[in-house]
Enzyme design. Sequence first.
Site, PDB file in Angstrom:
ATOM      1  N   GLU A  33      -5.930   2.359  -0.952  1.00 18.64           N
ATOM      2  CA  GLU A  33      -4.843   2.570  -1.438  1.00 18.64           C
ATOM      3  C   GLU A  33      -3.949   1.109  -1.454  1.00 18.64           C
ATOM      4  O   GLU A  33      -2.632   1.266  -1.499  1.00 18.64           O
ATOM      5  CB  GLU A  33      -3.796   3.576  -0.848  1.00 18.64           C
ATOM      6  N   ASP A  87       0.951  -1.269  -0.124  1.00 18.87           N
ATOM      7  CA  ASP A  87       0.043   0.038   0.007  1.00 18.87           C
ATOM      8  C   ASP A  87       0.919   1.201  -0.126  1.00 18.87           C
ATOM      9  O   ASP A  87       1.982   1.200   0.277  1.00 18.87           O
ATOM     10  CB  ASP A  87      -1.053   0.048   1.046  1.00 18.87           C
TER      11      ASP A  87
END
Length: 304
Positions: A217, A174
């Site tokens: 994300e 991420d």
Amino acid sequence: MSNEDKTVIAEISQIDLKPPREKKSIASLVQYSGSALGKRYMLAGEKLTIGRSVDANITIGEASVSRIHARIIQQNDKIIIEDAGSANGTYINDQKVIGRMSLNDQDMLRLGTVLLKFFSRDNIDGFIQDKIYRMATIDAGTQIYNKQYLLDSLTSEFQSSRASGRKLSIIYYDLDHFKRVNDTYGHNAGDQILRESAHLVKKYIRKDDILGRFGGEEFIIILPNTDAKTAYELGERVRSACANHIYKLEVVAGGKKQLVQHQQTFSVGISQISQKMGSPKDLLESADKKLYASKQNGRNRVTV
């Protein structure tokens, strides 16, 4: 960006049904069962192999499909298929293929328990199916695979790994401090970074690897036939390339638009399938723990 997945629902009337004129029409197979339901395989080439093996021209990762299950031959605008000594047989409209048989438009091809529908050149149904499949599997914000496709593919690859004994690894990463990015530059800039970073990562993965957005994300790369060492090397290449990439963001400050340069780092966790893992969820949780360790140890690093 919200950590919730985006779901886009479209009416069939919203789909442009006209195939692109500039593209040469190619016959195709569309998968009608299994984890890759709706996937379209273009029959480009005079001779093609189809099977579970990553070495096949068309790979279908289902347990009932042999490693090299069948061969496809194109002769004088005809599509010919022959069984390649498969364990579960090849069938056209429930008739077993012995020797060579021709495929006609909208024939149903069965490999083991997997059903595929054949579409000849210029068949609009095949084009529509491709558009619907794309809408169902592609994340609108990044143009890579979405969470559901990732989970379906991971289940298929996990089962295939268990059945064949081949290695399987995943990269779970991420974007570091991404909330700060949105708060500082705005959500449009955040969307740009998500989209641009996904495009950058795609340049480093192999054709059989599967990159998708897991949510917010967070991203996952599924790596069939790959051990943890090789996955680590790929993860490190991706991390380094992305950390050194310069994003040029258009932001509004003091009522004026301006370009801002930004660098974005990743934290990465890697895990390989092991005998003690009973499900794809175990593999995901293992990689998630490694990702957490990367964050705890300063971010912008790979943990395996």
